[in-house]
Design a protein around this motif. Sequence first.
Motif, PDB file in Angstrom:
ATOM      1  N   ARG A  26       0.761  -1.212   0.019  1.00  0.00           N
ATOM      2  CA  ARG A  26       0.014  -0.030   0.010  1.00  0.00           C
ATOM      3  C   ARG A  26       0.806   1.311   0.083  1.00  0.00           C
ATOM      4  NH1 ARG A  26      -3.936  -0.425   4.776  1.00  0.00           N
ATOM      5  NH2 ARG A  26      -2.894  -2.569   5.309  1.00  0.00           N
ATOM      6  N   GLN A  27       2.026   1.284   0.829  1.00  0.00           N
ATOM      7  CA  GLN A  27       2.808   2.258   0.963  1.00  0.00           C
ATOM      8  C   GLN A  27       3.759   2.513  -0.231  1.00  0.00           C
ATOM      9  OE1 GLN A  27       2.846   0.068   3.243  1.00  0.00           O
ATOM     10  NE2 GLN A  27       1.148   0.923   4.631  1.00  0.00           N
ATOM     11  N   LYS A  28       3.854   1.420  -1.219  1.00  0.00           N
ATOM     12  CA  LYS A  28       4.810   1.639  -2.442  1.00  0.00           C
ATOM     13  C   LYS A  28       6.303   1.642  -1.782  1.00  0.00           C
ATOM     14  CE  LYS A  28       1.889   1.361  -5.802  1.00  0.00           C
ATOM     15  NZ  LYS A  28       1.815   0.061  -6.497  1.00  0.00           N
ATOM     16  N   ARG A  29       6.396   1.381  -0.571  1.00  0.00           N
ATOM     17  CA  ARG A  29       7.793   1.272   0.050  1.00  0.00           C
ATOM     18  C   ARG A  29       8.663  -0.028  -0.736  1.00  0.00           C
ATOM     19  NH1 ARG A  29       6.518   1.623   6.343  1.00  0.00           N
ATOM     20  NH2 ARG A  29       6.075   3.752   6.160  1.00  0.00           N
TER      21      ARG A  29
END
Length: 135
Positions: A26-29
């Motif tokens: 979700r955070q594109k980390r």
Amino acid sequence: MTDLPEFYFRIRDNGAAMFRVSTENRQKRIEMHEIAVINIRNGNIRPHGNHVLSRNEQDAIDTWVAERRVTLAARDIDDIHRSVEHLNKTAHWAQSRASDADLEAVTDRLLMAMHDLRSVLVRKKADRIGRASKD
């Protein structure tokens, strides 16, 4: 953002740990999941945990190992060329700048190392000449 590689190899003694790189969250980390440990000296590949290596992962490992061996071989020969330069600089230092105390501190160790190296090089050269004369 630039495209990230699919795999990342963390170099370590005798090989690397292989990670799958992912931003599928979700955070594109950036996340890295360890999938294998590679020992370049003995060729051992240990998948991490219960992971089963895919053909794509095995191909990536094979490519990395081949490239790493080329890199290490180039470094080895570069180190030898640097050693020749250091021997030349050492000879100049001994002749022009070294004090008696400096020479006393290093002479025996240098002579033993050079004797050992000379013995190996002479033996190896004789082996090469012997093989060449048989051909």
